[in-house]
Design a protein around this motif. Sequence first.
Motif, PDB file in Angstrom:
ATOM      1  N   UNK A   5      55.617 107.283 -16.815  1.00 21.01           N
ATOM      2  CA  UNK A   5      54.498 106.356 -16.643  1.00 21.01           C
ATOM      3  C   UNK A   5      53.213 107.077 -16.239  1.00 21.01           C
ATOM      4  N   UNK A   6      53.213 108.392 -16.260  1.00 22.48           N
ATOM      5  CA  UNK A   6      52.013 109.167 -15.927  1.00 22.48           C
ATOM      6  C   UNK A   6      51.019 109.083 -17.086  1.00 22.48           C
ATOM      7  N   UNK A   7      49.735 109.301 -16.803  1.00 21.76           N
ATOM      8  CA  UNK A   7      48.736 109.262 -17.878  1.00 21.76           C
ATOM      9  C   UNK A   7      48.856 110.469 -18.811  1.00 21.76           C
ATOM     10  N   UNK A  43      54.127 109.704 -24.488  1.00 24.51           N
ATOM     11  CA  UNK A  43      55.139 108.888 -23.833  1.00 24.51           C
ATOM     12  C   UNK A  43      55.360 107.652 -24.681  1.00 24.51           C
ATOM     13  N   UNK A  44      56.570 107.533 -25.221  1.00 24.71           N
ATOM     14  CA  UNK A  44      56.863 106.413 -26.107  1.00 24.71           C
ATOM     15  C   UNK A  44      58.226 105.830 -25.764  1.00 24.71           C
ATOM     16  N   UNK A  45      58.252 104.621 -25.251  1.00 21.76           N
ATOM     17  CA  UNK A  45      59.501 103.963 -24.913  1.00 21.76           C
ATOM     18  C   UNK A  45      60.284 104.651 -23.810  1.00 21.76           C
ATOM     19  N   UNK A  46      59.598 105.406 -22.976  1.00 16.83           N
ATOM     20  CA  UNK A  46      60.263 106.125 -21.904  1.00 16.83           C
ATOM     21  C   UNK A  46      60.572 107.564 -22.242  1.00 16.83           C
ATOM     22  N   UNK A  47      60.653 107.895 -23.532  1.00 16.38           N
ATOM     23  CA  UNK A  47      60.843 109.274 -23.959  1.00 16.38           C
ATOM     24  C   UNK A  47      59.498 109.993 -23.860  1.00 16.38           C
ATOM     25  N   UNK A  48      59.510 111.265 -23.462  1.00 13.63           N
ATOM     26  CA  UNK A  48      58.259 111.974 -23.272  1.00 13.63           C
ATOM     27  C   UNK A  48      58.278 113.340 -23.953  1.00 13.63           C
ATOM     28  N   UNK A  69      56.335 113.170 -10.565  1.00 15.18           N
ATOM     29  CA  UNK A  69      55.137 114.009 -10.610  1.00 15.18           C
ATOM     30  C   UNK A  69      54.010 113.380  -9.810  1.00 15.18           C
ATOM     31  N   UNK A  70      52.989 114.191  -9.570  1.00 10.55           N
ATOM     32  CA  UNK A  70      51.789 113.698  -8.891  1.00 10.55           C
ATOM     33  C   UNK A  70      50.576 114.232  -9.617  1.00 10.55           C
TER      34      UNK A  70
END
Length: 70
Positions: A5-7, A43-48, A69-70
């Motif tokens: 969910x990170x940018x 990031x697509x459907x949770x896969x990164x 992550x931060x």
Amino acid sequence: MPIAIAPCGTELTIRKVSAEDKVRKHLQELGITVGSKLTLVSSSGGNVIVIVKEGRLCLDRNLAGKILVA
């Protein structure tokens, strides 16, 4: 926050990897360790897809959810 969910397009610092020992060791060999930097490409459907040390890695949603992550 989980890496899924990170940018996109930003450099991120790994804060925690909460996978089992065998998986964590394999990720360390690939350069995914606490304190290291990576860049989220997609990031697509949770896969990164991430860039780590000049290489790209694709992580499935289960594994991506265990990398904070931060």
